[in-house]
Structure formats: structure tokens, C-alpha cells
Design a protein around this motif. Structure first.
Motif, PDB file in Angstrom:
ATOM      1  N   ILE A 159       0.931  -1.033   0.028  1.00 24.24           N
ATOM      2  CA  ILE A 159      -0.071  -0.035   0.051  1.00 24.24           C
ATOM      3  C   ILE A 159       0.811   1.188   0.087  1.00 24.24           C
ATOM      4  O   ILE A 159       1.768   1.427   0.874  1.00 24.24           O
ATOM      5  CB  ILE A 159      -0.893   0.020   1.155  1.00 24.24           C
ATOM      6  CG1 ILE A 159      -1.771  -1.114   1.344  1.00 24.24           C
ATOM      7  CG2 ILE A 159      -1.747   1.287   1.195  1.00 24.24           C
ATOM      8  CD1 ILE A 159      -2.765  -1.148   2.565  1.00 24.24           C
ATOM      9  N   SER A 160       0.758   2.094  -0.917  1.00 26.69           N
ATOM     10  CA  SER A 160       1.746   3.175  -1.043  1.00 26.69           C
ATOM     11  C   SER A 160       0.726   4.334  -0.055  1.00 26.69           C
ATOM     12  O   SER A 160      -0.662   4.532  -0.114  1.00 26.69           O
ATOM     13  CB  SER A 160       1.764   3.823  -2.191  1.00 26.69           C
ATOM     14  OG  SER A 160       0.613   3.889  -2.869  1.00 26.69           O
ATOM     15  N   PHE A 161       1.513   5.328   0.308  1.00 28.04           N
ATOM     16  CA  PHE A 161       0.603   6.371   1.105  1.00 28.04           C
ATOM     17  C   PHE A 161       0.996   7.904   0.639  1.00 28.04           C
ATOM     18  O   PHE A 161       2.342   7.906   0.515  1.00 28.04           O
ATOM     19  CB  PHE A 161       0.708   6.281   2.627  1.00 28.04           C
ATOM     20  CG  PHE A 161       1.989   6.180   3.128  1.00 28.04           C
ATOM     21  CD1 PHE A 161       2.840   7.014   3.681  1.00 28.04           C
ATOM     22  CD2 PHE A 161       2.725   4.843   3.319  1.00 28.04           C
ATOM     23  CE1 PHE A 161       4.117   6.915   4.428  1.00 28.04           C
ATOM     24  CE2 PHE A 161       4.006   4.788   3.686  1.00 28.04           C
ATOM     25  CZ  PHE A 161       4.604   5.858   4.458  1.00 28.04           C
ATOM     26  N   GLU A 162       0.558   8.875   1.000  1.00 25.90           N
ATOM     27  CA  GLU A 162       0.644  10.183   0.430  1.00 25.90           C
ATOM     28  C   GLU A 162       1.587  10.949   1.725  1.00 25.90           C
ATOM     29  O   GLU A 162       0.964  10.564   2.894  1.00 25.90           O
ATOM     30  CB  GLU A 162      -0.443  10.991   0.066  1.00 25.90           C
ATOM     31  CG  GLU A 162      -1.056  10.537  -1.158  1.00 25.90           C
ATOM     32  CD  GLU A 162       0.058  10.568  -2.453  1.00 25.90           C
ATOM     33  OE1 GLU A 162       0.661  11.480  -2.659  1.00 25.90           O
ATOM     34  OE2 GLU A 162       0.082   9.503  -2.893  1.00 25.90           O
ATOM     35  N   LEU A 163       2.309  11.699   1.609  1.00 24.73           N
ATOM     36  CA  LEU A 163       3.045  12.605   2.538  1.00 24.73           C
ATOM     37  C   LEU A 163       3.593  13.786   2.024  1.00 24.73           C
ATOM     38  O   LEU A 163       4.426  13.589   1.155  1.00 24.73           O
ATOM     39  CB  LEU A 163       4.216  11.586   3.456  1.00 24.73           C
ATOM     40  CG  LEU A 163       4.622  12.148   4.682  1.00 24.73           C
ATOM     41  CD1 LEU A 163       3.579  12.350   5.833  1.00 24.73           C
ATOM     42  CD2 LEU A 163       5.601  11.274   5.209  1.00 24.73           C
TER      43      LEU A 163
END
Length: 198
Positions: A159-163
């Protein structure tokens, strides 16, 4: 503050929404001003049955299978309520490094980064999937790679996540507000000398 690059840890399911900072760190413990020692007060009213610190056996973080958990899975609006910085102090002192939820209260979200915690926002369907995976694969470990902005497990989850780039950089380098300022120490000293401050 220690740099955060990649971390693998036990995930604990905290299946609640709207967890406010008064539950994270009750008001009677706000008299202390140092950042350490708050872990024992975290979730005080839920973790303990009385003022003598008798553990509540039904509270998730008191269960033997979650001893040493460093990743907390939760729901929406984590950290709502007052702006007390003691809440992330308690989470960090307890040993938690990552909080995964579908949303966070803004002030808590900002304070978490300043204290070395990584709050990760994911869509509710991905949060639900993580809860289901945890149920089927106890003890459930996740790897959080901040450089790649990726959450993985041993069974192929990815799972990729934004930051925000600035917050990411601060965590990667272990910089809190003081650390950010000290990056410019040379220029600060030069300014103070030029203006007769030192």
C-alpha cells in the motif's frame, strides 16, 4: 529525535473512531513538562481499572498478544479534541512509532510529526482490509518504508501512502523544530555577531 527510514513492527487493532486527546492523555497528567515518562498514562481510563494501575484485561494494548506493538491501526478522526502535545509524547513513550487511520485531527497530526511519530492516512477500505488481515494473521507485522512511502506485509500486501515532502524529510533526518533551526546555526551566529547580540 531518531531518524525514521524503514520500520517493521507488530500491529495492534484499535477499532475505534474519534479518539480524543483527553483519552490519549487525560488532563490530570498534563502537569509534567518533559517529554518522557508519559507512556504509563497513555489511554489511562481505558487501560486501567482503578487509580492503582490495575490493568484492564479487555483493553487491546494490555493483551499479551499485543505486547510490544509499535503500529496502531485505528479509524477516522484520531487525535481529535484539545491540542495537548502530551498525547503524541505518550504514544511515543509507550513505544508506538506509526499510527494508521483514515483521518486525523489537524493539530494532533502536526504534533505527531514533531515528536517522531508517523501518522499515515489511508482510505477507509484499505483500513478495513488491514483490520481483516490482522484478524487472520496474528501476530500481524507490517513494514513501513518511509523513503518509498510504502506499507507491506509478509504475504504480498503493498500500500502506498501520501506524505508532505517537508514532513517526510524531517522524519528521515530525525529533525524536530529545534533540529530544523539548528541546521542554520552558522547563519544565526553570524547574524547575532553582526547585530551585537553576542
Amino acid at each position: 529525535m531518531e531518524p525514521f527510514v524503514s520500520f517493521t513492527g507488530l500491529a495492534a487493532p484499535f477499532d475505534r473512531s474519534d479518539i480524543d486527546t483527553d483519552q490519549l492523555m487525560p488532563k490530570q497528567f498534563l502537569k509534567l513538562v518533559q517529554r518522557t515518562g508519559f507512556g504509563k498514562y497513555l489511554f489511562f481510563d481505558w487501560r486501567y481499572l482503578d487509580e492503582r494501575y490495575t490493568p484492564n484485561p479487555d483493553f487491546v494494548l494490555n493483551k499479551p498478544e499485543y505486547k510490544g506493538a509499535a503500529i496502531l491501526l485505528s479509524r477516522q478522526n484520531f487525535g481529535c479534541g484539545s491540542s495537548r502535545e502530551h498525547a503524541p509524547w505518550g504514544l511515543a513513550d509507550f513505544g508506538l512509532k506509526v499510527i494508521i487511520a483514515s483521518s486525523f485531527a489537524d493539530i494532533f497530526y502536526n504534533n505527531a510529526f514533531k515528536n517522531g511519530l508517523l501518522p499515515i492516512k489511508l482510505p477507509e477500505e484499505q483500513i478495513e482490509d488491514l483490520f481483516q488481515r490482522e484478524v487472520k494473521r496474528k501476530p500481524y507485522q507490517l513494514t513501513v518504508n518511509l523513503e518509498e512511502q510504502l506499507i507491506t506485509d509478509s504475504t504480498g500486501l503493498s500500500i502506498s501512502f501520501e506524505l508532505d515532502a517537508f514532513r517526510k524529510n524531517c522524519l528521515l533526518k530525525g529533525l524536530d523544530d529545534i533540529g530544523i533551526t539548528l541546521q542554520h546555526e552558522g547563519k544565526i551566529v553570524e547574524y547575532e555577531k553582526t547585530h551585537g547580540i553576542i
